[in-house]
Write a protein that holds these residues in place. Structure first.
Motif, PDB file in Angstrom:
ATOM      1  N   VAL A  33       0.835  -1.203   0.000  1.00 44.50           N
ATOM      2  CA  VAL A  33       0.000   0.000   0.000  1.00 44.50           C
ATOM      3  C   VAL A  33       0.869   1.252   0.000  1.00 44.50           C
ATOM      4  O   VAL A  33       2.014   1.232   0.440  1.00 44.50           O
ATOM      5  CB  VAL A  33      -0.948   0.058   1.228  1.00 44.50           C
ATOM      6  CG1 VAL A  33      -1.860  -1.137   1.276  1.00 44.50           C
ATOM      7  CG2 VAL A  33      -0.173   0.179   2.517  1.00 44.50           C
ATOM      8  N   GLY A  34       0.290   2.324  -0.490  1.00 48.13           N
ATOM      9  CA  GLY A  34       0.923   3.640  -0.396  1.00 48.13           C
ATOM     10  C   GLY A  34       0.474   4.279   0.905  1.00 48.13           C
ATOM     11  O   GLY A  34      -0.406   5.139   0.915  1.00 48.13           O
ATOM     12  N   ALA A  35       1.059   3.841   2.012  1.00 47.73           N
ATOM     13  CA  ALA A  35       0.596   4.240   3.342  1.00 47.73           C
ATOM     14  C   ALA A  35       0.912   5.694   3.684  1.00 47.73           C
ATOM     15  O   ALA A  35       0.400   6.222   4.663  1.00 47.73           O
ATOM     16  CB  ALA A  35       1.206   3.319   4.403  1.00 47.73           C
ATOM     17  N   ASP A  36       1.742   6.340   2.884  1.00 50.54           N
ATOM     18  CA  ASP A  36       2.116   7.729   3.164  1.00 50.54           C
ATOM     19  C   ASP A  36       1.013   8.713   2.809  1.00 50.54           C
ATOM     20  O   ASP A  36       1.025   9.851   3.246  1.00 50.54           O
ATOM     21  CB  ASP A  36       3.378   8.103   2.389  1.00 50.54           C
ATOM     22  CG  ASP A  36       3.158   8.090   0.880  1.00 50.54           C
ATOM     23  OD1 ASP A  36       2.678   7.063   0.361  1.00 50.54           O
ATOM     24  OD2 ASP A  36       3.470   9.105   0.228  1.00 50.54           O
ATOM     25  N   ARG A  37       0.068   8.283   2.003  1.00 50.04           N
ATOM     26  CA  ARG A  37      -0.970   9.201   1.529  1.00 50.04           C
ATOM     27  C   ARG A  37      -2.332   8.544   1.607  1.00 50.04           C
ATOM     28  O   ARG A  37      -2.456   7.331   1.712  1.00 50.04           O
ATOM     29  CB  ARG A  37      -0.668   9.645   0.104  1.00 50.04           C
ATOM     30  CG  ARG A  37      -0.560   8.482  -0.879  1.00 50.04           C
ATOM     31  CD  ARG A  37       0.179   8.896  -2.146  1.00 50.04           C
ATOM     32  NE  ARG A  37       0.340   7.792  -3.073  1.00 50.04           N
ATOM     33  CZ  ARG A  37       1.329   6.907  -3.033  1.00 50.04           C
ATOM     34  NH1 ARG A  37       2.223   6.968  -2.070  1.00 50.04           N
ATOM     35  NH2 ARG A  37       1.409   5.952  -3.934  1.00 50.04           N
ATOM     36  N   GLY A  97       9.431   6.953   4.722  1.00 49.05           N
ATOM     37  CA  GLY A  97      10.415   6.200   3.953  1.00 49.05           C
ATOM     38  C   GLY A  97       9.886   5.737   2.617  1.00 49.05           C
ATOM     39  O   GLY A  97       9.023   6.360   2.019  1.00 49.05           O
ATOM     40  N   ASN A  98      10.414   4.614   2.149  1.00 44.20           N
ATOM     41  CA  ASN A  98       9.987   4.077   0.864  1.00 44.20           C
ATOM     42  C   ASN A  98       8.631   3.418   0.984  1.00 44.20           C
ATOM     43  O   ASN A  98       8.377   2.657   1.916  1.00 44.20           O
ATOM     44  CB  ASN A  98      11.011   3.065   0.337  1.00 44.20           C
ATOM     45  CG  ASN A  98      12.243   3.728  -0.212  1.00 44.20           C
ATOM     46  OD1 ASN A  98      12.163   4.792  -0.833  1.00 44.20           O
ATOM     47  ND2 ASN A  98      13.395   3.126   0.015  1.00 44.20           N
ATOM     48  N   VAL A  99       7.767   3.715   0.046  1.00 38.19           N
ATOM     49  CA  VAL A  99       6.422   3.152  -0.005  1.00 38.19           C
ATOM     50  C   VAL A  99       6.108   2.786  -1.449  1.00 38.19           C
ATOM     51  O   VAL A  99       6.901   3.069  -2.353  1.00 38.19           O
ATOM     52  CB  VAL A  99       5.367   4.159   0.524  1.00 38.19           C
ATOM     53  CG1 VAL A  99       5.576   4.445   1.998  1.00 38.19           C
ATOM     54  CG2 VAL A  99       5.381   5.441  -0.279  1.00 38.19           C
ATOM     55  N   GLN A 100       4.954   2.180  -1.671  1.00 36.92           N
ATOM     56  CA  GLN A 100       4.539   1.899  -3.034  1.00 36.92           C
ATOM     57  C   GLN A 100       4.563   3.194  -3.834  1.00 36.92           C
ATOM     58  O   GLN A 100       4.013   4.194  -3.407  1.00 36.92           O
ATOM     59  CB  GLN A 100       3.137   1.303  -3.059  1.00 36.92           C
ATOM     60  CG  GLN A 100       3.050  -0.108  -2.546  1.00 36.92           C
ATOM     61  CD  GLN A 100       3.849  -1.065  -3.392  1.00 36.92           C
ATOM     62  OE1 GLN A 100       4.970  -1.423  -3.025  1.00 36.92           O
ATOM     63  NE2 GLN A 100       3.312  -1.489  -4.505  1.00 36.92           N
ATOM     64  N   GLY A 101       5.236   3.182  -4.957  1.00 39.44           N
ATOM     65  CA  GLY A 101       5.311   4.372  -5.793  1.00 39.44           C
ATOM     66  C   GLY A 101       6.555   5.191  -5.550  1.00 39.44           C
ATOM     67  O   GLY A 101       6.701   6.268  -6.103  1.00 39.44           O
ATOM     68  N   GLU A 129       9.006  19.780   3.522  1.00 41.56           N
ATOM     69  CA  GLU A 129       9.481  18.541   4.140  1.00 41.56           C
ATOM     70  C   GLU A 129       9.327  18.591   5.651  1.00 41.56           C
ATOM     71  O   GLU A 129       9.288  19.660   6.253  1.00 41.56           O
ATOM     72  CB  GLU A 129      10.924  18.279   3.727  1.00 41.56           C
ATOM     73  CG  GLU A 129      11.027  18.001   2.241  1.00 41.56           C
ATOM     74  CD  GLU A 129      12.384  17.489   1.829  1.00 41.56           C
ATOM     75  OE1 GLU A 129      13.119  16.963   2.683  1.00 41.56           O
ATOM     76  OE2 GLU A 129      12.690  17.604   0.637  1.00 41.56           O
ATOM     77  N   ALA A 130       9.239  17.416   6.232  1.00 34.68           N
ATOM     78  CA  ALA A 130       9.054  17.274   7.675  1.00 34.68           C
ATOM     79  C   ALA A 130       9.944  16.141   8.176  1.00 34.68           C
ATOM     80  O   ALA A 130      10.384  15.293   7.395  1.00 34.68           O
ATOM     81  CB  ALA A 130       7.591  16.980   7.978  1.00 34.68           C
ATOM     82  N   PRO A 131      10.196  16.102   9.472  1.00 34.27           N
ATOM     83  CA  PRO A 131      11.005  15.011  10.030  1.00 34.27           C
ATOM     84  C   PRO A 131      10.338  13.644   9.827  1.00 34.27           C
ATOM     85  O   PRO A 131       9.136  13.565   9.571  1.00 34.27           O
ATOM     86  CB  PRO A 131      11.070  15.347  11.528  1.00 34.27           C
ATOM     87  CG  PRO A 131      10.666  16.777  11.648  1.00 34.27           C
ATOM     88  CD  PRO A 131       9.778  17.070  10.479  1.00 34.27           C
ATOM     89  N   ALA A 132      11.125  12.611   9.979  1.00 41.11           N
ATOM     90  CA  ALA A 132      10.615  11.246   9.838  1.00 41.11           C
ATOM     91  C   ALA A 132       9.373  11.044  10.703  1.00 41.11           C
ATOM     92  O   ALA A 132       9.335  11.473  11.859  1.00 41.11           O
ATOM     93  CB  ALA A 132      11.693  10.241  10.215  1.00 41.11           C
ATOM     94  N   GLY A 133       8.364  10.425  10.115  1.00 38.04           N
ATOM     95  CA  GLY A 133       7.119  10.145  10.823  1.00 38.04           C
ATOM     96  C   GLY A 133       6.100  11.265  10.783  1.00 38.04           C
ATOM     97  O   GLY A 133       4.945  11.066  11.125  1.00 38.04           O
ATOM     98  N   GLU A 134       6.522  12.442  10.364  1.00 41.39           N
ATOM     99  CA  GLU A 134       5.618  13.599  10.308  1.00 41.39           C
ATOM    100  C   GLU A 134       5.064  13.780   8.902  1.00 41.39           C
ATOM    101  O   GLU A 134       5.517  13.157   7.953  1.00 41.39           O
ATOM    102  CB  GLU A 134       6.347  14.863  10.765  1.00 41.39           C
ATOM    103  CG  GLU A 134       6.806  14.813  12.209  1.00 41.39           C
ATOM    104  CD  GLU A 134       5.658  14.706  13.197  1.00 41.39           C
ATOM    105  OE1 GLU A 134       4.645  15.408  13.013  1.00 41.39           O
ATOM    106  OE2 GLU A 134       5.767  13.906  14.142  1.00 41.39           O
ATOM    107  N   ALA A 135       4.109  14.684   8.767  1.00 38.94           N
ATOM    108  CA  ALA A 135       3.462  14.936   7.482  1.00 38.94           C
ATOM    109  C   ALA A 135       4.192  16.022   6.704  1.00 38.94           C
ATOM    110  O   ALA A 135       4.378  17.129   7.194  1.00 38.94           O
ATOM    111  CB  ALA A 135       2.017  15.344   7.698  1.00 38.94           C
ATOM    112  N   CYS A 136       4.598  15.678   5.498  1.00 40.33           N
ATOM    113  CA  CYS A 136       5.103  16.672   4.552  1.00 40.33           C
ATOM    114  C   CYS A 136       3.876  17.174   3.796  1.00 40.33           C
ATOM    115  O   CYS A 136       3.016  16.379   3.409  1.00 40.33           O
ATOM    116  CB  CYS A 136       6.081  16.014   3.578  1.00 40.33           C
ATOM    117  SG  CYS A 136       7.471  15.206   4.392  1.00 40.33           S
TER     118      CYS A 136
END
Length: 184
Positions: A33-37, A97-101, A129-136
């Motif tokens: 999944v593209g879990a970042d979005r 990090g790396n996600v689908q896409g 940009e934002a730190p790791a785990g945060e929303a860009c």
């Protein structure tokens, strides 16, 4: 799904499985999944339509908390806060990090969250940009995403009322009203 509530419910349940982060992913296939979005916030409106069309409260009971959690995720992870009580929704990609896409926290991934893939509306807008785990986030106040969030909150308010959760219904309605007024 036509008039088949079984197909409608099956598709709905399958397409609204949240990620470990609380969002409904904007992309998934056999590899992940593209879990970042997320994807445009229409699920609560669809659930309300199914409930009004078929009259089954059990699916509202089954799905309400997941969808309310998604609305909270949108507010908490995509809200651009103007003050302590007012926010507007912006597109984004969580820095996980790396996600689908490809790599998360990219302008491309944030644009994909809008549902307007490849639209020139977002050309030349750089992601914050934002730190790791945060929303860009993309620094653009998208009336479409904000309108979808208002409609989602209104639908959730009606669904909460159907479940007899009057306080949650009032809270969701108040948030929808605040966001609507903030947009104008």
């Amino acid at each position: 799904a036509g008039d088949s509530k079984e197909v409608a419910y099956s598709n709905f349940i399958e397409m609204t499985v949240p990620t470990q982060y609380g969002n409904v992913p904007g992309y998934f296939d056999k590899d992940g999944v593209g879990a970042d979005r997320s994807k445009p916030y229409v699920a609560a409106m669809i659930l309300l339509d199914h409930y009004q069309r078929f009259g089954d409260l059990w699916i509202v009971e089954m799905m309400f908390d997941k969808l309310a959690g998604w609305a909270d995720w949108v507010r908490d992870r995509r809200g651009f806060w103007l003050n302590a009580t007012e926010y507007l929704v912006v597109p984004g990609s969580s820095n996980i990090g790396n996600v689908q896409g490809g790599q998360a926290c990219s302008t491309v991934h944030a644009v994909w969250e809008t549902g307007l893939d490849n639209s020139p509306i977002y050309d030349n807008i750089a992601i914050l940009e934002a730190p790791a785990g945060e929303a860009c986030i993309l620094p653009v106040l998208d009336v479409g995403l904000n309108s979808l969030q208002v409609a989602s909150l209104e639908a959730l308010s009606q669904l909460a009322a159907a479940l007899g959760r009057s306080e949650r219904s009032k809270q969701l309605a108040a948030e929808a009203t605040r966001l609507s007024h903030t947009m104008s």
